[in-house]
Scaffold this motif. Structure first.
Motif: not given
Length: 385
Positions: A62, A72, A308
């Motif tokens: 990530h 993500s 996110d």
């Protein structure tokens, strides 16, 4: 029916997210799941798994740049779900490597530190650990006794850290210490004079995981070993929030695997001339477990979407960890009852998951601390101070 399919959760994922989850699941099914019960019983984890997981691309997946995949938060969470469905120790290795060791360097390190360590850590060519917890200071890290004192242009560190995942494997340890200027972070390479490790044995939980004590006895480091952007206790706590996020998904994975083991067994175990899945009490257990898995997955997915979008708050991570870990322990224990006496065998996963989740309930903030974090958010009153 799978608990996630019951609530049509896969439809909430993008094609890329489903592909990443499937890729991780397939790899683990072929290369890790067949061996994990043996590793748990032996209380050991093979070192080569670091390079294998690096090759899979899940270490620091990530994070952006430096050999990291830059996925993500949702994709990372789904990988954690599949990792912990196999064993909490496997997910813990990935979490500590990526969300503690690598994140601390990516967020708070110098460019030279990032260039030196992140590509190797992402590939699994090097292993990292994160030294915050001490023998007398777990829930209250502000009281840590590890000290770093300036000596000319260098720093000298003295102290002890404990319950450190990956500790004796680590090629580099992110160590947090009190200084006259507040809490600071330092990168301590393996082999530095005065830096030693000792594995913690006799564990009843997280046995397929390396857990160690770190001892720093007059460890002298140049100022270039200091994480320049880490200037307070908030720095290590932000790293812990990264790791806790993975746990929110990981706990769902452990519960899902325990449910599947119980449901499969119930469909084939015959008593009183029919499968025990046909009895009302068993169906009530399966229904309750399936709902717990499904609601935990929905909560995890919601928090991932917030992350996110850059809107996830620490108290929301606390809510996810507290709810999903406590729920997962309950599911694993209930699943064991469906298996009967066979449930205490390593041939079946639920009791192994339940044992592991006792550690997950405690580390990265105990259930009590997360409950107090929620209480603080709800009332404005910090009860732990």
């Amino acid at each position: 029916m799978d608990p996630l399919a019951l609530l049509d959760i896969p439809s909430l994922l993008s094609d890329e997210e489903r592909d990443i989850r499937t890729t991780v699941e397939r790899y683990l099914t072929e290369h890790v799941r067949p061996h994990v019960a043996e590793w748990f019983e032996a209380g050991a984890l093979p070192r080569e798994i670091a390079r294998e997981l690096g090759g899979l691309g899940v270490l620091g997946m990530h994070l952006e740049g430096y050999g990291c995949a830059g996925t993500s938060a949702t994709a990372y969470g789904l990988a954690c779900l599949e990792l912990e469905a196999v064993d909490s120790g496997i997910r813990s290795f990935v979490s500590v490597q990526g969300s503690l060791s690598m994140f601390s360097i990516r967020r708070y390190g110098s460019e030279a530190q990032r260039q030196e360590w992140l590509p190797r850590l992402a590939a699994g060519e090097a292993v990292g650990c994160f030294g915050l917890t001490e023998p007398d200071f777990g829930s209250n890290p502000a009281g840590m006794r590890t000290r770093a004192v300036r000596r000319g242009g260098d720093w000298v560190l003295d102290g002890t850290k404990t319950w450190i995942t990956n500790g004796s494997w680590a090629d580099v340890a992110t160590v947090w210490a009190n200084t006259d200027e507040g809490v600071r972070g330092f990168l301590v390479p393996r082999g530095t004079p005065g830096f030693t490790t000792r594995d913690i044995t006799g564990k009843l939980s997280m046995r397929a995981s390396v857990t160690s004590e770190l001892v720093l006895d007059g460890v002298r480091l140049p100022d270039s070993a200091r994480l320049p952007e880490a200037r307070s206790l908030g720095a290590p706590l932000s790293c812990l929030n990264e790791a806790r996020f993975g746990i929110v998904f990981g706990a769902v994975g452990a519960a899902l695997d325990a449910y599947r083991a119980a449901a499969d067994y119930a469909g084939t175990r015959v008593q009183f001339d029919k499968p025990i899945a046909g009895f009302q009490l068993t169906q009530r257990k399966l229904a309750s477990m399936a709902l717990a898995v499904g609601t935990g997955a929905l909560l995890a997915l919601h928090l991932a979407r917030l992350k996110d979008a850059g809107r996830l708050k620490p108290e929301q991570i606390s809510a996810g960890k507290l709810n999903n870990v406590e729920s997962a322990i309950a599911v694993a224990r209930e699943a064991r009852t469906i298996l009967g006496a066979n449930g205490i065998s390593l041939a079946y996963s639920p009791l192994r998951h339940a044992n592991n989740l006792e550690s997950v309930l405690t580390y990265e903030g105990t259930s009590e601390i997360h409950a107090l974090a929620l209480g603080h958010a709800l009332t404005g009153i910090p009860a732990y101070r």
